[in-house]
Design an enzyme around this catalytic site. Structure first.
Site, PDB file in Angstrom:
ATOM      1  N   CYS A  11       0.896  -1.226   0.059  1.00  0.00           N
ATOM      2  CA  CYS A  11       0.032  -0.102   0.100  1.00  0.00           C
ATOM      3  C   CYS A  11       0.892   1.131   0.000  1.00  0.00           C
ATOM      4  O   CYS A  11       1.560   1.160   0.750  1.00  0.00           O
ATOM      5  CB  CYS A  11      -0.894   0.063   0.997  1.00  0.00           C
ATOM      6  SG  CYS A  11      -1.878   1.580   1.330  1.00  0.00           S
ATOM      7  N   CYS A  59       0.540   3.405   3.376  1.00  0.00           N
ATOM      8  CA  CYS A  59       1.303   2.862   4.321  1.00  0.00           C
ATOM      9  C   CYS A  59       2.831   3.028   3.955  1.00  0.00           C
ATOM     10  O   CYS A  59       3.276   3.371   5.196  1.00  0.00           O
ATOM     11  CB  CYS A  59       1.045   1.229   4.449  1.00  0.00           C
ATOM     12  SG  CYS A  59      -0.658   0.928   5.055  1.00  0.00           S
ATOM     13  N   ASP A  82       0.006  16.358  -2.315  1.00  0.00           N
ATOM     14  CA  ASP A  82      -0.447  15.405  -3.521  1.00  0.00           C
ATOM     15  C   ASP A  82       0.714  15.685  -4.792  1.00  0.00           C
ATOM     16  O   ASP A  82       1.180  16.727  -4.834  1.00  0.00           O
ATOM     17  CB  ASP A  82      -1.925  15.661  -3.948  1.00  0.00           C
ATOM     18  CG  ASP A  82      -2.574  14.624  -4.866  1.00  0.00           C
ATOM     19  OD1 ASP A  82      -3.458  14.105  -4.236  1.00  0.00           O
ATOM     20  OD2 ASP A  82      -2.012  14.546  -5.751  1.00  0.00           O
ATOM     21  N   ASN A 106     -13.147  10.417  -1.830  1.00  0.00           N
ATOM     22  CA  ASN A 106     -13.323   9.455  -2.931  1.00  0.00           C
ATOM     23  C   ASN A 106     -13.674   8.116  -2.389  1.00  0.00           C
ATOM     24  O   ASN A 106     -12.529   7.357  -1.714  1.00  0.00           O
ATOM     25  CB  ASN A 106     -12.535   9.654  -4.134  1.00  0.00           C
ATOM     26  CG  ASN A 106     -12.078  10.939  -4.972  1.00  0.00           C
ATOM     27  OD1 ASN A 106     -13.325  11.563  -4.911  1.00  0.00           O
ATOM     28  ND2 ASN A 106     -11.044  11.327  -5.360  1.00  0.00           N
ATOM     29  N   THR A 130      -8.441   5.820  -6.275  1.00  0.00           N
ATOM     30  CA  THR A 130      -7.537   5.091  -7.006  1.00  0.00           C
ATOM     31  C   THR A 130      -6.555   4.374  -5.911  1.00  0.00           C
ATOM     32  O   THR A 130      -5.716   3.656  -6.234  1.00  0.00           O
ATOM     33  CB  THR A 130      -6.479   5.856  -7.813  1.00  0.00           C
ATOM     34  OG1 THR A 130      -6.124   7.058  -7.289  1.00  0.00           O
ATOM     35  CG2 THR A 130      -7.669   6.177  -9.130  1.00  0.00           C
ATOM     36  N   HIS A 172      -6.346   3.220   0.590  1.00  0.00           N
ATOM     37  CA  HIS A 172      -5.912   3.494   2.234  1.00  0.00           C
ATOM     38  C   HIS A 172      -6.760   4.915   2.089  1.00  0.00           C
ATOM     39  O   HIS A 172      -6.440   5.803   1.463  1.00  0.00           O
ATOM     40  CB  HIS A 172      -4.295   3.831   2.174  1.00  0.00           C
ATOM     41  CG  HIS A 172      -4.044   3.949   3.506  1.00  0.00           C
ATOM     42  ND1 HIS A 172      -2.841   3.340   4.052  1.00  0.00           N
ATOM     43  CD2 HIS A 172      -4.407   5.135   4.197  1.00  0.00           C
ATOM     44  CE1 HIS A 172      -2.910   3.868   5.246  1.00  0.00           C
ATOM     45  NE2 HIS A 172      -3.494   4.861   5.376  1.00  0.00           N
ATOM     46  N   HIS A 228      -8.287   8.228   2.543  1.00  0.00           N
ATOM     47  CA  HIS A 228      -7.292   9.711   2.678  1.00  0.00           C
ATOM     48  C   HIS A 228      -8.562  10.786   2.241  1.00  0.00           C
ATOM     49  O   HIS A 228      -9.670  10.519   1.624  1.00  0.00           O
ATOM     50  CB  HIS A 228      -6.405   9.736   1.443  1.00  0.00           C
ATOM     51  CG  HIS A 228      -6.978   9.219   0.043  1.00  0.00           C
ATOM     52  ND1 HIS A 228      -6.807   8.086  -0.119  1.00  0.00           N
ATOM     53  CD2 HIS A 228      -7.138  10.175  -0.927  1.00  0.00           C
ATOM     54  CE1 HIS A 228      -7.262   7.944  -1.293  1.00  0.00           C
ATOM     55  NE2 HIS A 228      -7.396   9.269  -1.837  1.00  0.00           N
ATOM     56  N   HIS A 247      -8.748  14.682   0.561  1.00  0.00           N
ATOM     57  CA  HIS A 247      -8.098  15.647  -0.081  1.00  0.00           C
ATOM     58  C   HIS A 247      -8.542  16.937   0.401  1.00  0.00           C
ATOM     59  O   HIS A 247      -9.686  17.216   0.478  1.00  0.00           O
ATOM     60  CB  HIS A 247      -8.642  15.586  -1.655  1.00  0.00           C
ATOM     61  CG  HIS A 247      -8.248  14.580  -2.380  1.00  0.00           C
ATOM     62  ND1 HIS A 247      -7.224  14.315  -3.441  1.00  0.00           N
ATOM     63  CD2 HIS A 247      -8.672  13.068  -2.395  1.00  0.00           C
ATOM     64  CE1 HIS A 247      -7.194  13.114  -4.047  1.00  0.00           C
ATOM     65  NE2 HIS A 247      -8.145  12.231  -3.258  1.00  0.00           N
TER      66      HIS A 247
HETATM   67  P1  AMP Z   1      -7.814   9.130  -4.912  1.00  0.00           P
HETATM   68  O1  AMP Z   1      -7.838   9.210  -6.515  1.00  0.00           O
HETATM   69  O2  AMP Z   1      -8.819   9.779  -4.304  1.00  0.00           O
HETATM   70  O3  AMP Z   1      -7.437   7.611  -4.424  1.00  0.00           O
HETATM   71  O4  AMP Z   1      -6.501   9.903  -4.591  1.00  0.00           O
HETATM   72  C1  AMP Z   1      -5.186   9.480  -4.538  1.00  0.00           C
HETATM   73  C2  AMP Z   1      -4.207  10.378  -4.804  1.00  0.00           C
HETATM   74  O5  AMP Z   1      -3.054  10.126  -4.271  1.00  0.00           O
HETATM   75  C3  AMP Z   1      -4.093  11.398  -6.033  1.00  0.00           C
HETATM   76  O6  AMP Z   1      -4.725  12.657  -6.149  1.00  0.00           O
HETATM   77  C4  AMP Z   1      -2.644  11.191  -6.265  1.00  0.00           C
HETATM   78  O7  AMP Z   1      -2.324  12.106  -7.076  1.00  0.00           O
HETATM   79  C5  AMP Z   1      -2.290  10.848  -5.086  1.00  0.00           C
HETATM   80  N1  AMP Z   1      -0.976  10.155  -4.897  1.00  0.00           N
HETATM   81  C6  AMP Z   1      -0.690   8.999  -5.493  1.00  0.00           C
HETATM   82  N2  AMP Z   1       0.402   8.622  -5.168  1.00  0.00           N
HETATM   83  C7  AMP Z   1       1.331   9.487  -4.364  1.00  0.00           C
HETATM   84  C8  AMP Z   1       2.475   9.863  -3.661  1.00  0.00           C
HETATM   85  N3  AMP Z   1       3.354   8.854  -3.970  1.00  0.00           N
HETATM   86  N4  AMP Z   1       2.854  10.973  -3.040  1.00  0.00           N
HETATM   87  C9  AMP Z   1       1.746  11.953  -3.196  1.00  0.00           C
HETATM   88  N5  AMP Z   1       0.388  11.604  -3.715  1.00  0.00           N
HETATM   89  C10 AMP Z   1       0.282  10.421  -4.246  1.00  0.00           C
HETATM   90 ZN    ZN Z   2      -2.123   1.352   3.848  1.00  0.00          ZN
END
Ligand code: AMP
Ligand code: ZN
Length: 114
Positions: free
Chosen positions: A4, A7, A30, A87, A95, A98, A100, A102
């Site tokens: 993950c 994580c 982000d 989301n 996507t 885990h 989160h 925004h």
């Molecule tokens: P979601 O589509 O709501 O699951 O958002 C996932 C978010 O995580 C997206 O806006 C990505 O740009 C962001 N994201 C993915 N990998 C990383 C990372 N390593 N560091 C910072 N943000 C990330």
């Molecule tokens: Zn996780």
């Protein structure tokens, strides 16, 4: 949880631009920002999505709310306002599985979302 990405960020195995941290929560920028301020707030404990909130872990949501307020004040978006997005699942556009939130601010948001 294995493999993950959030994580790994919480465990500092993967670098991130951290804006807030305590024992339960991490907030970081982000990678692909959609606003001048675009911060992700995560519980350090792995929770797949809001659908996995239950009576044992629900306190994390209240705590995340206090962290959102702190970050909004720090980035001076508390007065003008901001958007807090979760989301959930495929149709919600999640996507990374885990939990989160925004925190988006620094510009006027449009409605409805796509
Ligand atoms: P979601 O589509 O709501 O699951 O958002 C996932 C978010 O995580 C997206 O806006 C990505 O740009 C962001 N994201 C993915 N990998 C990383 C990372 N390593 N560091 C910072 N943000 C990330
Ligand atoms: Zn996780």
């Amino acid at each position: 949880m294995n493999n993950c990405i959030f994580c790994k960020i919480a465990n500092k195995e993967v670098p991130s631009e951290i804006v807030y941290e305590d024992d339960k929560v991490l907030a970081f920028k982000d990678l692909d920002p959609h606003a001048p301020v675009h911060v992700l707030i995560i519980p350090k404990e792995h929770i797949d999505s809001i659908m996995d909130i239950n009576e044992d872990n629900i306190n994390i949501l209240g705590h995340i709310t206090t962290v959102v307020k702190k970050i909004a004040e720090e980035y001076n978006i508390d007065k003008e306002g901001f958007r807090l997005v979760n989301n959930c699942g495929k149709d919600g556009g999640q996507t990374v599985f885990h939990l989160h939130f925004h925190l988006l601010g620094g510009r006027a948001m449009t409605w409805p979302p796509g």
